[in-house]
Design an enzyme around this catalytic site. Sequence first.
Site, short mmCIF file in Angstrom:
data_model
loop_
_atom_site.label_atom_id
_atom_site.label_comp_id
_atom_site.label_asym_id
_atom_site.label_seq_id
_atom_site.Cartn_x
_atom_site.Cartn_y
_atom_site.Cartn_z
N ASP A 39 46.61 18.17 28.67
CA ASP A 39 45.84 19.29 28.09
C ASP A 39 46.20 19.34 26.67
O ASP A 39 47.43 19.37 26.18
CB ASP A 39 46.57 20.84 28.66
CG ASP A 39 45.47 21.87 28.28
OD1 ASP A 39 44.73 21.76 27.76
OD2 ASP A 39 45.99 23.19 28.78
N ASP A 40 45.13 19.62 25.62
CA ASP A 40 45.32 19.46 24.20
C ASP A 40 46.26 18.27 23.54
O ASP A 40 46.56 18.35 22.39
CB ASP A 40 45.71 20.79 23.55
CG ASP A 40 44.90 22.12 24.11
OD1 ASP A 40 43.86 21.82 24.83
OD2 ASP A 40 45.19 23.02 23.53
N CYS A 79 39.07 23.36 26.82
CA CYS A 79 39.28 23.03 28.26
C CYS A 79 38.13 23.15 29.35
O CYS A 79 37.91 21.90 29.68
CB CYS A 79 40.44 23.93 28.65
SG CYS A 79 41.80 23.92 27.39
N ARG A 83 36.40 19.93 31.55
CA ARG A 83 37.11 19.72 33.00
C ARG A 83 35.83 19.71 33.84
O ARG A 83 35.84 19.12 34.70
CB ARG A 83 38.06 20.66 33.52
CG ARG A 83 39.41 20.44 32.56
CD ARG A 83 40.32 21.93 32.51
NE ARG A 83 41.17 21.61 31.63
CZ ARG A 83 42.47 21.11 31.58
NH1 ARG A 83 43.06 20.84 32.87
NH2 ARG A 83 43.24 20.92 30.56
N LYS A 138 46.61 22.62 36.14
CA LYS A 138 45.72 23.39 35.67
C LYS A 138 44.02 23.40 36.06
O LYS A 138 43.69 22.10 36.03
CB LYS A 138 45.95 23.30 34.12
CG LYS A 138 44.67 24.26 33.44
CD LYS A 138 44.93 23.96 31.88
CE LYS A 138 43.75 24.48 31.10
NZ LYS A 138 43.77 24.43 29.51
N SER A 163 44.88 28.38 31.56
CA SER A 163 45.81 28.02 30.74
C SER A 163 47.28 28.60 30.61
O SER A 163 47.06 29.65 31.08
CB SER A 163 45.08 27.99 29.11
OG SER A 163 44.21 27.24 29.01
N HIS A 230 49.63 21.80 25.88
CA HIS A 230 48.97 22.90 25.58
C HIS A 230 50.07 23.89 25.01
O HIS A 230 51.12 24.23 25.56
CB HIS A 230 48.04 23.55 26.48
CG HIS A 230 47.35 24.65 26.12
ND1 HIS A 230 47.58 25.77 25.74
CD2 HIS A 230 45.97 24.53 26.16
CE1 HIS A 230 46.53 26.66 25.62
NE2 HIS A 230 45.68 25.85 25.78
N LYS A 303 40.74 20.07 18.35
CA LYS A 303 40.29 21.17 19.25
C LYS A 303 39.25 22.09 18.40
O LYS A 303 39.66 22.53 17.26
CB LYS A 303 41.14 21.76 19.87
CG LYS A 303 40.87 22.66 20.88
CD LYS A 303 42.21 23.18 21.63
CE LYS A 303 41.78 24.34 22.48
NZ LYS A 303 43.16 24.80 23.27
MG MG Z 1 42.64 21.95 26.38
#
Ligand code: MG
Length: 519
Positions: A39-40, A79, A83, A138, A163, A230, A303
């Site tokens: 994530d991120d 996000c 996904r 997640k 998140s 994240h 991002k």
């Molecule tokens: Mg993300």
Amino acid sequence: MSGGAMLRCLIALFSAWYGVVAAGREPNASPNFVVLFADDMGYGDLSVNGHPTIRTPNIDQLAHGGIRFSQWYSAFHVCSPSRAAMLTGRLPIRSGTTGAGWTGGVFGASAVGGLPHNETTFAEALKTAGYATGMVGKWHLGQKPEFLPTNNGFDEYFGLPYSDDMGSSAWSHYDRGDRPPLPLLHNTTIIEQPTDLGTLTQRYAQYASDYINRKKDEKFVLYMAFSHVHTPNFVSKEFCNTSARGKFGDAAAEMDNAVGVIMKALDDAGVRNNTLTFFTSDNGPWLIQKLEGGSAGPFYEGKTTTWEGGIREPGIANWPGTIAPGRIAQQVVATYDIFPTMMKLAGVPPPKDRIIDGKDMSPIFSDPTVASQHDCIYIYKGTPNGDAQPGLWAVRCGSYKAHFVTNNHINTTAVMHDPPLLYHVERDATEVYALDPKSTEYLSNMATIMAARQAHLASLKHVPNQMAMGEDPKQKLCCDWDSKKKYPKYQECTCNPDNWEAWTCGRPILQALTTPNLQ
Ligand code: MG
């Protein structure tokens, strides 16, 4: 045999052996699939991608043992849309999940919408071929029970529905009606609230390993979506203050360790050579978090933007015995290629009644010289004015990428470009030197991009914008709506009061953010 003949014989034998190893072998039918999803995480946040102080030895080993992609794109710069695309093989504009405004967006903790049921996830498709389907981690495609993983093709689920900063126990008693304390789910049941973030990643790795062990005699797919890296960068005690990169490096190291645990589970189960493992991330680094956010490496921005830093991701495919080790692939691939690649290898016909934007990337596994499967990549940022006009901000065709609109991670104001900015993103990966709009190179390549853009836009169908359905506090996940009677000190929906203080790693609990600009 003369010395010369012996030498020639040895060379021939070596060449034959090297040819097999270097080229890999044709993919077997119906491997297991493991998708490791960060994530991120930015392109530059792995040691194998050159970060000087982050250490990711297990992920690096995956890369060295397979293919590392240098031109791997996510579908979106935040996000949820990213996904949705990965799970369906379709750009998020087609499922109504690109966000409710110019800026794009994600599903909130009380979201009314979610991934529409008429979309087909890879879990749903693989089930038709007899696969067991498990998800850990997640989700972020709608927290209402009807949208959770077990109602989107997964047999079982253990993880956070969104998140780790959305009503998180990482924030100091973050009391907002629409963001309850972070719930941990097993299937659709809340088993902990707030979640103890300090032990979460270790529990994820344990659940994933147990899943592999339980399913080792079946065909299976495991989607492991980490909360790392994240913000906030929570970690277990074992990883506190271990990285020269600081909290972010600690979190990356803990995620890397979990990758190692899961790979060991595949080895111990004896299924590693029959398992195709992907590693990538949903979007680029969250730069407004400063040192708590990651790095896009050589790419500009991160991002929330459509510059390369927002969407260019680490990408690894590993399949011992089938994908030859040690390759770097420069073909353009995308996260939404995972879906059609799985379908091809599992022998499942992709849905015929819809456009699948992803391409089967398996030809690259056995032939390093094969051409990129994508002619063009379409890069969105939200849907302005609800969904009346798609927010197609950039298009890459071949080596050229045109920006029609841009922003940066601090200023979300859209800047229109007429004529569009055009970069050769292979010569100029950092997007510094825009081509002269009067040049022949500009005019001929923009003509190609404009034609592709027009055809792509014509392929869109109007669908309901899931994020424009907004939030309803009644839809939040709550273990006990009357918990304040029992624990008056804490926010409602508290069933594990100890977890408000459980994970701090010797660091002060973060102050609640006052702006709800969390994604
Ligand atoms: Mg993300």
